[in-house]
Scaffold this motif. Sequence first.
Motif, short mmCIF file in Angstrom:
data_model
loop_
_atom_site.label_atom_id
_atom_site.label_comp_id
_atom_site.label_asym_id
_atom_site.label_seq_id
_atom_site.Cartn_x
_atom_site.Cartn_y
_atom_site.Cartn_z
N ALA A 50 -14.98 16.68 20.56
CA ALA A 50 -13.84 16.33 21.39
C ALA A 50 -13.45 14.87 21.22
O ALA A 50 -12.27 14.52 21.22
N GLN A 51 -14.44 14.00 21.05
CA GLN A 51 -14.12 12.59 20.85
C GLN A 51 -13.73 12.32 19.42
O GLN A 51 -12.84 11.50 19.16
N MET A 52 -14.36 13.00 18.47
CA MET A 52 -13.98 12.83 17.06
C MET A 52 -12.51 13.13 16.86
O MET A 52 -11.80 12.47 16.10
N ASP A 53 -12.02 14.16 17.57
CA ASP A 53 -10.64 14.59 17.42
C ASP A 53 -9.66 13.54 17.93
O ASP A 53 -8.48 13.58 17.61
N ARG A 54 -10.14 12.63 18.77
CA ARG A 54 -9.27 11.57 19.30
C ARG A 54 -8.96 10.52 18.26
O ARG A 54 -8.02 9.74 18.42
N PHE A 55 -9.74 10.47 17.20
CA PHE A 55 -9.47 9.50 16.15
C PHE A 55 -8.41 10.07 15.20
O PHE A 55 -8.56 11.18 14.70
N LEU A 56 -7.37 9.31 14.98
CA LEU A 56 -6.33 9.74 14.06
C LEU A 56 -6.90 9.96 12.67
O LEU A 56 -6.61 10.95 12.00
N LEU A 57 -7.76 9.03 12.23
CA LEU A 57 -8.33 9.07 10.88
C LEU A 57 -9.83 8.81 10.94
O LEU A 57 -10.32 8.09 11.82
N LYS A 58 -10.53 9.38 9.98
CA LYS A 58 -11.92 9.01 9.73
C LYS A 58 -12.04 8.64 8.26
O LYS A 58 -11.80 9.47 7.38
N GLU A 59 -12.39 7.40 8.01
CA GLU A 59 -12.48 6.92 6.63
C GLU A 59 -13.93 6.61 6.29
O GLU A 59 -14.65 6.01 7.09
N ILE A 60 -14.36 7.06 5.12
CA ILE A 60 -15.70 6.78 4.62
C ILE A 60 -15.60 5.70 3.55
O ILE A 60 -14.85 5.85 2.57
N ILE A 61 -16.34 4.63 3.74
CA ILE A 61 -16.23 3.47 2.87
C ILE A 61 -17.33 3.52 1.81
O ILE A 61 -18.50 3.75 2.12
N ASP A 62 -16.93 3.30 0.56
CA ASP A 62 -17.87 3.36 -0.56
C ASP A 62 -18.25 1.95 -1.00
O ASP A 62 -17.66 0.96 -0.58
N TYR A 63 -19.25 1.88 -1.88
CA TYR A 63 -19.70 0.58 -2.39
C TYR A 63 -18.60 -0.07 -3.25
O TYR A 63 -17.81 0.63 -3.89
N PRO A 64 -18.58 -1.41 -3.30
CA PRO A 64 -17.59 -2.09 -4.15
C PRO A 64 -17.97 -1.97 -5.62
O PRO A 64 -19.12 -1.67 -5.97
N THR A 65 -16.99 -2.23 -6.49
CA THR A 65 -17.26 -2.27 -7.92
C THR A 65 -17.98 -3.57 -8.27
O THR A 65 -18.09 -4.48 -7.43
N ILE A 66 -18.46 -3.66 -9.50
CA ILE A 66 -19.14 -4.88 -9.95
C ILE A 66 -18.20 -6.08 -9.85
O ILE A 66 -18.57 -7.16 -9.38
N GLU A 67 -16.94 -5.89 -10.30
CA GLU A 67 -15.97 -6.98 -10.26
C GLU A 67 -15.70 -7.42 -8.82
O GLU A 67 -15.59 -8.63 -8.54
N GLU A 68 -15.58 -6.46 -7.91
CA GLU A 68 -15.32 -6.81 -6.51
C GLU A 68 -16.50 -7.55 -5.89
O GLU A 68 -16.31 -8.50 -5.12
N GLU A 69 -17.71 -7.14 -6.25
CA GLU A 69 -18.88 -7.79 -5.67
C GLU A 69 -19.03 -9.21 -6.21
O GLU A 69 -19.45 -10.12 -5.49
N LEU A 70 -18.67 -9.43 -7.48
CA LEU A 70 -18.66 -10.78 -8.03
C LEU A 70 -17.63 -11.65 -7.30
O LEU A 70 -17.86 -12.84 -7.05
N GLU A 71 -16.48 -11.04 -6.95
CA GLU A 71 -15.45 -11.78 -6.22
C GLU A 71 -15.93 -12.15 -4.83
O GLU A 71 -15.60 -13.23 -4.31
#
Length: 331
Positions: A171-192
């Motif tokens: 019931a509470q999960m449904d109150r969220f418009l979106l559920k996003e799962i975040i993945d690990y950054p790429t090598i270039e992003e982690e260097l940044e």
Amino acid sequence: MRSEPLTPQEMERAGTIVHAIESSYSATVVGQVTLRRALLVALVAGGHVLLESVPGLAKTTAATTLARAIHAQFTRIQCTPDLLPSDITGTQVYDARTSTFETQLGPVHSNFVLLDEVNRSSAKTQSAMLEAMQERQTTIGGTVYPLPEPFLVMATQNPIEQEGTYQLPEAQMDRFLLKEIIDYPTIEEELEVLRRLDAGVFDASSQHEGTVSLDDVRFLQQAASRVYVDDAIRNYIVSIVYVTRNPLNYIGEELAGYVEYGASPRGTIAFMQAARALALLSGRAHVVPDDVKAIRHAVLRHRVILNFDADAEGVRPEAVIDAIFASVQTP
């Protein structure tokens, strides 16, 4: 009554506001495009977003950065097992000097509320957020207190550490418009990330307040509600949600056997709101099928409930959602 279409001047203003928010976000947060999209869509659509990932993937940083980009009230609530509902909504405090009770509003009375590790709070405390998220109000001592507008809840949870946590009810999960799962950054992003760390980008003294006002956000929300949605797109959305409830005849017996429950009408509404917001963020005054497809996982992954067999066999909601979309003809 059909609303007036957006004018070129309104679209230009919307684009300017969105660019300002995105620039402020990108100056601090490296990569995480899906996270940025989820936060912006939720903001423009007037909904709430649940962010899930392992620790250290910038969920809290992204939420605070978005709030900083806008001149608004921001509060962060660290959820713990001993957190009480009154710690969130507020309470009445007795004043001995006047022999009266004084109402003290809780931290939920803010434009942006970050619920950090929401699954660490008890079920009773989680339920206290239901009225706030859905009704945009709290009740303290029998008196109703409206929440400020805009109002956005950004909740985070850690899926790998389950000790001392409480699973969020459907019931509470449904109150969220979106559920996003975040993945690990790429090598270039982690260097940044390391480069910006050395440059002091993440230091509090180097953080700059954004130029976007609450009126600008309200304008985006009103503009999104006027984004045109063709009847073919509406039928497409309704058909998709219908298949989530009746999967057997559309995605095959094997995959359909993993589906316990389909999406409620709130899922249909979420698709329309999120697709309109994404179209506006993309600089369009009308929704296209790709808008619906782009947000399919974020809208449905917490609304298509799978059974224990799916969990045991490692079947992810995204696989079922993709099969559902493949079974419905694109307009």
